[in-house]
Design a protein around this motif. Structure first.
Motif, PDB file in Angstrom:
ATOM      1  N   ARG A  36       0.748  -1.234  -0.196  1.00  0.00           N
ATOM      2  CA  ARG A  36       0.000  -0.223   0.066  1.00  0.00           C
ATOM      3  C   ARG A  36       0.812   1.143  -0.073  1.00  0.00           C
ATOM      4  NH1 ARG A  36       3.068   1.058   3.122  1.00  0.00           N
ATOM      5  NH2 ARG A  36       2.907   1.418   5.327  1.00  0.00           N
ATOM      6  N   PHE A  37       0.349   2.298  -0.505  1.00  0.00           N
ATOM      7  CA  PHE A  37       1.175   3.593  -0.364  1.00  0.00           C
ATOM      8  C   PHE A  37      -0.046   4.695   0.511  1.00  0.00           C
ATOM      9  CE2 PHE A  37       1.407   8.148  -1.931  1.00  0.00           C
ATOM     10  CZ  PHE A  37       2.575   8.455  -1.118  1.00  0.00           C
ATOM     11  N   PRO A  38       0.506   4.826   1.918  1.00  0.00           N
ATOM     12  CA  PRO A  38      -0.430   5.518   2.692  1.00  0.00           C
ATOM     13  C   PRO A  38      -0.119   6.754   3.163  1.00  0.00           C
ATOM     14  CG  PRO A  38       1.113   4.380   3.945  1.00  0.00           C
ATOM     15  CD  PRO A  38       1.638   4.395   2.438  1.00  0.00           C
ATOM     16  N   PRO A  39      -0.426   7.911   1.974  1.00  0.00           N
ATOM     17  CA  PRO A  39      -0.193   9.336   2.632  1.00  0.00           C
ATOM     18  C   PRO A  39      -1.049   9.757   3.456  1.00  0.00           C
ATOM     19  CG  PRO A  39      -1.224   8.985   0.403  1.00  0.00           C
ATOM     20  CD  PRO A  39      -0.822   7.705   0.676  1.00  0.00           C
ATOM     21  N   GLU A  40      -0.894  10.639   4.300  1.00  0.00           N
ATOM     22  CA  GLU A  40      -1.726  11.388   4.911  1.00  0.00           C
ATOM     23  C   GLU A  40      -1.989  12.799   4.049  1.00  0.00           C
ATOM     24  OE1 GLU A  40      -0.382  13.024   8.706  1.00  0.00           O
ATOM     25  OE2 GLU A  40      -2.360  13.713   9.183  1.00  0.00           O
ATOM     26  N   PRO A  41      -3.492  12.997   3.967  1.00  0.00           N
ATOM     27  CA  PRO A  41      -3.987  13.976   2.994  1.00  0.00           C
ATOM     28  C   PRO A  41      -3.733  15.465   3.628  1.00  0.00           C
ATOM     29  CG  PRO A  41      -5.615  13.116   3.894  1.00  0.00           C
ATOM     30  CD  PRO A  41      -4.622  12.156   4.413  1.00  0.00           C
ATOM     31  N   ASN A  42      -2.460  15.805   4.167  1.00  0.00           N
ATOM     32  CA  ASN A  42      -2.205  16.778   4.685  1.00  0.00           C
ATOM     33  C   ASN A  42      -1.365  17.905   3.992  1.00  0.00           C
ATOM     34  OD1 ASN A  42       0.063  15.711   5.024  1.00  0.00           O
ATOM     35  ND2 ASN A  42       0.258  16.025   7.371  1.00  0.00           N
ATOM     36  N   GLY A  43      -1.174  17.621   2.837  1.00  0.00           N
ATOM     37  CA  GLY A  43      -0.552  18.254   1.613  1.00  0.00           C
ATOM     38  C   GLY A  43      -0.272  17.780   0.383  1.00  0.00           C
ATOM     39  N   TYR A  44       0.487  18.449  -0.477  1.00  0.00           N
ATOM     40  CA  TYR A  44       0.841  17.566  -1.881  1.00  0.00           C
ATOM     41  C   TYR A  44       1.784  16.672  -1.726  1.00  0.00           C
ATOM     42  CZ  TYR A  44      -2.510  20.844  -4.174  1.00  0.00           C
ATOM     43  OH  TYR A  44      -3.444  21.628  -4.456  1.00  0.00           O
ATOM     44  N   LEU A  45       1.570  15.637  -2.474  1.00  0.00           N
ATOM     45  CA  LEU A  45       2.969  14.685  -2.871  1.00  0.00           C
ATOM     46  C   LEU A  45       4.186  15.382  -3.402  1.00  0.00           C
ATOM     47  CD1 LEU A  45       1.207  11.395  -3.932  1.00  0.00           C
ATOM     48  CD2 LEU A  45       1.569  12.010  -1.504  1.00  0.00           C
ATOM     49  N   HIS A  46       5.501  14.893  -2.777  1.00  0.00           N
ATOM     50  CA  HIS A  46       6.614  15.411  -3.274  1.00  0.00           C
ATOM     51  C   HIS A  46       7.381  14.243  -3.928  1.00  0.00           C
ATOM     52  CE1 HIS A  46       8.223  14.120   0.490  1.00  0.00           C
ATOM     53  NE2 HIS A  46       7.369  14.709   1.088  1.00  0.00           N
ATOM     54  N   ILE A  47       8.515  14.715  -4.322  1.00  0.00           N
ATOM     55  CA  ILE A  47       9.467  13.848  -4.939  1.00  0.00           C
ATOM     56  C   ILE A  47       9.955  12.724  -3.919  1.00  0.00           C
ATOM     57  CG2 ILE A  47      11.554  15.303  -4.457  1.00  0.00           C
ATOM     58  CD1 ILE A  47      11.302  13.133  -7.627  1.00  0.00           C
ATOM     59  N   GLY A  48      10.025  12.793  -2.649  1.00  0.00           N
ATOM     60  CA  GLY A  48      10.332  11.735  -1.597  1.00  0.00           C
ATOM     61  C   GLY A  48       9.108  11.002  -1.705  1.00  0.00           C
ATOM     62  N   HIS A  49       7.837  11.298  -1.753  1.00  0.00           N
ATOM     63  CA  HIS A  49       6.971  10.239  -1.929  1.00  0.00           C
ATOM     64  C   HIS A  49       6.873   9.293  -3.111  1.00  0.00           C
ATOM     65  CE1 HIS A  49       4.876  13.298   0.643  1.00  0.00           C
ATOM     66  NE2 HIS A  49       4.659  12.108   1.480  1.00  0.00           N
ATOM     67  N   ALA A  50       7.578   9.925  -4.143  1.00  0.00           N
ATOM     68  CA  ALA A  50       7.768   9.129  -5.567  1.00  0.00           C
ATOM     69  C   ALA A  50       8.517   7.867  -5.301  1.00  0.00           C
ATOM     70  CB  ALA A  50       8.382   9.989  -6.419  1.00  0.00           C
ATOM     71  N   LYS A  51       9.563   7.838  -4.360  1.00  0.00           N
ATOM     72  CA  LYS A  51      10.368   6.859  -3.981  1.00  0.00           C
ATOM     73  C   LYS A  51       9.437   6.064  -3.540  1.00  0.00           C
ATOM     74  CE  LYS A  51      14.531   5.270  -1.634  1.00  0.00           C
ATOM     75  NZ  LYS A  51      15.608   5.827  -0.895  1.00  0.00           N
ATOM     76  N   SER A  52       8.679   6.152  -2.491  1.00  0.00           N
ATOM     77  CA  SER A  52       7.674   5.038  -1.830  1.00  0.00           C
ATOM     78  C   SER A  52       6.655   4.694  -2.961  1.00  0.00           C
ATOM     79  CB  SER A  52       6.835   5.934  -0.589  1.00  0.00           C
ATOM     80  OG  SER A  52       5.976   4.964   0.042  1.00  0.00           O
TER      81      SER A  52
END
Ligand code: ATP
Ligand code: MG
Length: 594
Positions: A36-52
């Motif tokens: 799963r990819f589990p972001p918290e919706p408290n901002g926009y995704l960044h390049i770090g999230h791309a790794k995950s």
């Protein structure tokens, strides 16, 4: 083969997490690999999230598994539907055409069917397939609030959780420190019946924010601070962007996360290294409930941090709030929406992340590595065009007004079968003002008084006269075109050292061009809380450019190489055929390299 195709054809990457998954596949431990990819919706995704994202979707893709996009939306105070929407768009953009088939989603508006008696929760549903006609949406941890509540009730019944009345400060000071054991809360030994009653009343809204909390009953002397009776629930009288106004108690991350993983049938729960210390709690919570199905396990890898930028939603939010940038999708931002608007293709980001690999050691990645990957990708995929950013006018005195010399320009020399297009040389053309020097430095091979230079795809020209106004400003450069040197003609032995780009002044179209540079002046702006003062004041320069007429109808997401200048894309938000605006994606060479 395009860069996108070659990256698709490349062998699957290998790293310590993929090795673990491969061993589990070999021993047939799971019916299916589910990440799963589990972001918290408290901002926009960044390049770090791309790794995950690439790691989680990549593993699912390589193992014919599934990866759920799940919003870890348990803290309504900082979350918003705007972020849910942007994250959904960004994830779909990053994996489009690469891993769509493994994206786990559910039918829109549904909460996966649940069997309430504990031990037979079954939330897991196969994803609604694209093209099935069913409108789908991602998973939300908040859809599990009822089930999470029931699990908490079960923990209370088992004597593994209690309602605590300590204030936030007291809870903190009772926790102790790594070298100092904590102290038991005076409420630790409440009976299960009393805890059940109080917890039910917390849920019913009887108590104000902060008055009580639900805590796991583990060990106040545990060396691992996360095991010293961590909070499971707190009271927050605020509505939730997805769950509505139904709740005034909200589960904490550690409690909600492991159970959400379990409900969805996640096999490998992959997160970043700061969660290593949380893993015993993850395992304790799942282990305390005697759940009937296979439990998920957590694995940790090193975050991506990139030079000259920030990878923290909290800090990026401050850039937005304090107007240091023009929003989350400002093309200078390291957000996926900013990178997309800047013209960086998704496959370049995936390639960058794949090249970095996955390790257990935090390190700062040189932004030049990212920029190199972008150049490589765009060099293969971008058509070439002629554009002049800071124009100066040339008059070719031996061409008649209205005369047109049709030249053939190569669209993409990197392509297997390069095609050409017509560009027309006319009496008046623009060249780059940097390509002319009235007083040239030594070894200056571009246009200078009495000197010759080649106009790319056209012919050699010679500068005869500089025309200035009364104040001494240059109005135009009068040149002669040597028509015996036309490009593509067989017998021309005249050679000059400089070749420059140009556009016909009669045909050129106007465009605003936004020249972006690195957002910060230092490699590690995130190391300082004063990062706002480190924003590069020259990170955006706007010029009025002259473009070849074939660019008139361009619209995002196309990206062109403007010859000798760099890669440019029409601004997805503001460019219109009536008012063209181009963003510079990246220069041709690294201007920062010493
Ligand atoms: P931020 O500090 O930017 O808010 P976060 O970790 O709090 O980041 P989440 O929304 O919780 O953001 O992240 C979703 C997933 O992305 C998590 O699994 C997290 O571990 C991962 N992630 C976040 N930042 C990075 C990064 N820089 N490199 C790799 N993975 C990351
Ligand atoms: Mg977070």
């Amino acid at each position: 083969m395009t860069a996108a195709e070659s990256s698709a054809a490349a062998p699957a990457p290998s790293d310590f997490i993929r090795d673990i998954v491969a061993a589990h596949v070999a021993e047939k431990r799971y019916a299916k690999i589910v990440t799963r990819f589990p972001p918290e919706p408290n901002g926009y995704l960044h390049i770090g999230h791309a790794k995950s994202i690439c790691l989680n979707f990549g593993i699912a893709r390589e193992n014919a598994g599934q990866c759920n996009l799940r919003f870890d939306d348990t803290n309504p105070v900082k979350e918003d539907i705007e972020f849910v929407d942007s994250i959904t768009t960004d994830v779909r953009w990053l994996i489009a055409g690469w891993a769509d088939e493994v994206l786990g989603v559910k039918a829109k508006g549904t909460t996966p069917a649940l069997v309430t008696s504990l031990g037979r929760h079954d939330y897991f549903q196969p994803p609604a397939m694209p093209g099935s006609g069913i409108e789908t949406e991602p998973f939300f941890a908040s859809d599990y609030f009822t089930a999470l509540y029931e699990c908490a009730v079960e923990l209370i019944k088992r004597g593994k959780a209690y309602v605590c009345d300590l204030s936030a400060e007291d809870t903190e000071s009772f926790r102790g420190s790594p070298d100092l054991p904590g102290r038991d809360s005076p409420f630790r030994n409440r009976s299960a019946a009393e805890n059940l009653d109080l917890f039910q009343r917390m849920k019913a809204g009887e108590f104000p924010n902060g008055a009580r909390s639900l805590r796991a009953k583990i060990d106040m002397a545990a060396p691992n601070l996360w095991l010293r009776d961590p909070l499971l629930y707190r009271i927050r009288h605020v509505p939730h962007h997805h769950a509505g106004a139904a709740w005034c108690i909200y589960p904490l991350y550690d409690y909600a996360h492991c159970l959400s993983d379990y409900f969805e049938g996640i096999t490998h729960s992959i997160c970043t290294l700061e969660f290593v210390d949380h893993r015993p709690l993850y395992d304790w919570l799942l282990g305390s409930l005697d759940l009937p199905r296979a439990l998920p396990h957590q694995y940790e890898f090193a975050k991506l941090t990139l030079g000259y930028t920030l990878v923290s939603k909290r800090k990026l939010l401050r850039l937005v709030q304090e107007n240091k940038v023009a929003g989350w999708d400002d093309p200078r931002m390291p957000t996926l929406s900013g990178l997309r608007r800047r013209g960086i293709p998704a496959h370049a980001i995936r390639q960058f992340v794949a090249n970095l690999g996955v390790t257990k050691h935090d390190s700062l990645t040189d932004v030049a590595v990212f920029e190199h990957t972008i150049r490589e990708a765009l060099n293969h995929s971008s058509e070439r065009r002629l554009a002049v950013l800071k124009p100066i006018k040339i008059v070719l005195t031996n061409l008649a007004p209205g005369e047109v010399l049709v030249c053939q320009a190569t669209n993409n020399p990197q392509s297997d079968s390069p095609s050409t297009r017509a560009v027309e040389l006319t009496r008046e053309v623009f060249i780059e003002s940097d390509d002319f020097a009235e007083v040239p430095p030594p070894k200056y091979f571009r246009l200078k008084p009495g000197g010759e230079v080649r106009l790319k795809y056209a012919c050699i020209i010679k500068l005869d006269e500089i025309v200035k106004d009364a104040a001494g400003a240059i109005i135009e450069l009068r040149c002669t075109a040597d028509l015996t040197t036309r490009s593509g003609q067989p017998y021309c032995d005249k050679k000059v050292k400089g070749t420059i780009h140009w556009v016909s002044a009669e045909q050129a179209i106007d465009a605003e061009v936004r020249l972006y540079d690195r957002l910060f002046t230092v490699p590690e702006p995130g190391a300082s809380e004063d990062f706002l003062s480190l924003v590069n004041p020259h990170s955006l320069e706007t010029v009025q450019a002259k473009l070849e007429p074939s660019l008139a109808a361009s619209a995002a997401p196309v990206c062109y190489q403007f010859e000798r200048l760099g890669y440019f894309t029409p601004d997805a938000k503001e460019s219109t055929p009536a008012r063209l605006i181009f963003n510079r994606t990246i220069t041709l060479r690294d201007a920062w390299a010493k």
